[in-house]
Scaffold this motif. Structure first.
Motif, PDB file in Angstrom:
ATOM      1  N   PHE A  66       5.603 -66.111   0.318  1.00 12.73           N
ATOM      2  CA  PHE A  66       5.101 -64.796   0.713  1.00 12.73           C
ATOM      3  C   PHE A  66       3.651 -64.648   0.263  1.00 12.73           C
ATOM      4  CE2 PHE A  66       9.386 -62.269   0.669  1.00 12.73           C
ATOM      5  CZ  PHE A  66       9.953 -63.246   1.466  1.00 12.73           C
ATOM      6  N   THR A  67       2.900 -63.896   1.048  1.00  9.48           N
ATOM      7  CA  THR A  67       1.514 -63.607   0.707  1.00  9.48           C
ATOM      8  C   THR A  67       1.238 -62.124   0.915  1.00  9.48           C
ATOM      9  OG1 THR A  67       0.805 -65.820   1.420  1.00  9.48           O
ATOM     10  CG2 THR A  67      -0.903 -64.136   1.163  1.00  9.48           C
ATOM     11  N   ILE A  68       0.740 -61.486  -0.129  1.00 10.60           N
ATOM     12  CA  ILE A  68       0.334 -60.081  -0.020  1.00 10.60           C
ATOM     13  C   ILE A  68      -1.168 -60.040   0.207  1.00 10.60           C
ATOM     14  CG2 ILE A  68       0.072 -59.805  -2.524  1.00 10.60           C
ATOM     15  CD1 ILE A  68       1.032 -56.897  -2.178  1.00 10.60           C
ATOM     16  N   SER A  69      -1.578 -59.175   1.093  1.00 11.18           N
ATOM     17  CA  SER A  69      -3.004 -58.998   1.349  1.00 11.18           C
ATOM     18  C   SER A  69      -3.247 -57.539   1.693  1.00 11.18           C
ATOM     19  CB  SER A  69      -3.473 -59.912   2.491  1.00 11.18           C
ATOM     20  OG  SER A  69      -2.801 -59.594   3.695  1.00 11.18           O
ATOM     21  N   ARG A  70      -4.506 -57.154   1.666  1.00 14.41           N
ATOM     22  CA  ARG A  70      -4.813 -55.761   1.938  1.00 14.41           C
ATOM     23  C   ARG A  70      -6.109 -55.668   2.718  1.00 14.41           C
ATOM     24  NH1 ARG A  70      -4.738 -53.081  -3.694  1.00 14.41           N
ATOM     25  NH2 ARG A  70      -5.515 -51.250  -2.559  1.00 14.41           N
ATOM     26  N   ASP A  71      -6.175 -54.651   3.541  1.00 17.98           N
ATOM     27  CA  ASP A  71      -7.370 -54.332   4.305  1.00 17.98           C
ATOM     28  C   ASP A  71      -7.779 -52.934   3.885  1.00 17.98           C
ATOM     29  OD1 ASP A  71      -9.253 -53.508   6.214  1.00 17.98           O
ATOM     30  OD2 ASP A  71      -8.352 -54.726   7.781  1.00 17.98           O
TER      31      ASP A  71
END
Length: 124
Positions: A66-71
């Motif tokens: 899993f990879t968490i990212s944010r914009d």
């Protein structure tokens, strides 16, 4: 502030899925954002978080998948899930921590605002 999670669904083991969580606030960039999940009959468990400074942290059960990212322009946090397993089946919740802590963002108690949850079902 409200959080709106989306992107859940029914997939097969080994598939990928991306969850999104949109926040109705312009101060989104200052929040730590987390993803948690709750399987039927089990307690809510930590999945991942993205600190406002950009660092990320994962539970051992999802690390590497899993990879968490944010914009911060779109006020949205994502959870990209790969190589899904049946044991990943759960309702996934996004959460925002408004207050600043030195750590402990893997704890649900650190989060002030929760989204409504989105169901992810992984069939074998």
């Amino acid at each position: 502030v409200q959080l709106q999670a989306s992107g859940g669904g029914l997939v097969q083991a080994g598939d990928s899925l991306r969850l999104s969580c949109s926040a109705s606030t312009r101060t989104f960039s200052s929040f730590a954002m987390g993803w948690f999940r709750q399987a039927p009959g089990k307690e809510r468990e930590f999945v991942a978080y993205s600190w406002s400074g950009g660092s990320t942290y994962y539970s051992d059960s999802v690390k590497g998948r899993f990879t968490i990212s944010r914009d911060n322009v779109k006020n949205t946090v994502y959870l990209q899930m790969k190589s899904l397993k049946p044991e990943d089946t759960a309702v996934y919740y996004c959460a925002a921590a408004v207050r600043l802590y030195s750590g402990g963002y893997y704890l649900p108690s650190k989060y002030d605002i929760w989204g409504q949850g989105t169901l992810v079902t992984v069939s074998s």
